[in-house]
Write a protein that holds these residues in place. Structure first.
Motif: not given
Length: 337
Positions: A2, A4, A6, A9, A30, A32, A79-83
């Motif tokens: 995977n 990503i 951004t 981070c 942006r 992540h 719209h943040p993304t997460f792991t």
């Protein structure tokens, strides 16, 4: 694998890391967010979600869990993304000044800057001193966190602990597991009084077993956990058949892999420049409890201030030829990404 990509981070999904997403969003950056815990909120969610906090401006008091929910609502427009449930293990700095990160599960994150907002560091579970316990880790019956409640569907569970996590999961899993037994060494609980009362009512109704003044002292099984021994404070013992044992004794903060990143450290914290909370490595910033500088106060509100200045520094690192003009949200509102 995977992968990503951004702008920033953010390592750490606690309140300071979440607010950094908002400040970055105002700058059209942006984000992540990565956290070793399975949910956002850091200590607020994992250790004391129902604890009131009194020093957040504008809130005479607010429950820790409510603060996390408010922060998540605040950052929705960006719209943040997460792991989640993965720990950042290592990083490499690329020729153009950007970074490549890898998590414990092999996720690759390409980013222009790094913001370490790991609170007191990565958290590791406090494990009870029980012989052979480690033999039943890694899916063999011993769990230190509840990542997916469905793992315990129709199982016989023993939960040990007396704090909020032990109480909350006992209540929740009572409707998931076949049988739940809560073992606590004392007679009163450290967790929220209303949660303790709910557990007592579930016990009175025959929906959970409550074993007080006792400890789990032994685990048994041949490759897979099948029983535990519970020893009362008076020395009497009983063996109980189980499918899973969940000791919830809190988490121990550790700096973790970040300790080996070559950053300048002091007293197990990352030294920063208070101009923009940059570290000794250009492009890497540190905010919140994980950093240190003269006059440092480990308060959430101070971390919010650090997040705002850090994002200004990150903007300049990413856009060295651009000049940012501060725009007040009271005038311009909140933009979206």
């Amino acid at each position: 694998m995977n992968s990503i990509s951004t702008d920033i981070c953010i390592i750490g999904a606690g309140p300071v890391g979440l607010f950094a997403v908002f400040e970055a969003g105002l700058l059209k950056l942006r984000c992540h967010v990565v956290d070793a815990l399975p949910q956002v909120g850091g200590q607020l969610s994992e250790i004391y979600p129902k604890k009131p906090i009194y020093d957040i401006p504008g809130f005479p008091d607010i429950l820790a869990g409510d603060l996390v929910r408010n922060l998540m609502r605040q950052i929705e427009p960006f719209h943040p993304t997460f792991t989640l449930g993965e720990r950042v293990e290592r990083f490499a700095k690329l020729e153009d000044g950007s970074f490549q990160l890898f998590t414990s599960d092999g996720t690759e994150i390409l980013c222009k800057t790094i913001a370490i907002a790991g609170g007191l560091g990565s958290f590791e579970p406090r494990k009870p001193a029980i012989e052979q316990l480690e033999n039943f880790e890694s899916g063999k019956g011993v769990y230190y966190m509840v990542r997916d409640p469905e793992t315990f569907r129709d199982q016989r569970l023993v939960i040990a602990g007396g704090g909020d996590s032990a109480l909350d999961w006992t209540i929740f899993l009572a409707d998931v597991a076949k049988e739940v037994t809560l073992v606590h060494r004392g007679t009163t609980f450290r967790g929220a009084a209303d949660s303790a009362e709910k557990v007592k009512k579930l016990h009175d109704a025959g929906k959970v077993n409550l074993v007080l003044s006792s400890n789990v002292t032994h685990v048994h099984g041949n490759g897979q956990l099948n029983a535990v021994t519970i020893t009362a404070n008076d020395g009497t013992t009983a063996q109980l058949p189980v499918d899973s044992f969940i000791p919830l004794f809190g988490l121990t903060p550790k700096l973790g892999p970040i300790e080996d990143w070559g950053l300048e450290l002091e007293d197990n914290a990352v030294k920063v420049n208070t101009l923009d909370y940059s570290t000794s490595e250009p492009g890497i910033f540190a905010i919140g409890d994980i950093n240190t500088y003269p006059g440092k106060l480990k308060l959430i509100l101070c971390g919010f201030h650090e997040a705002a200045l850090m994002c200004q520094g990150a903007f300049k690192y990413i856009n060295p030829d651009k000049k940012y003009v501060l725009k007040y949200t009271t005038v311009n509102g909140v933009p979206t990404l």
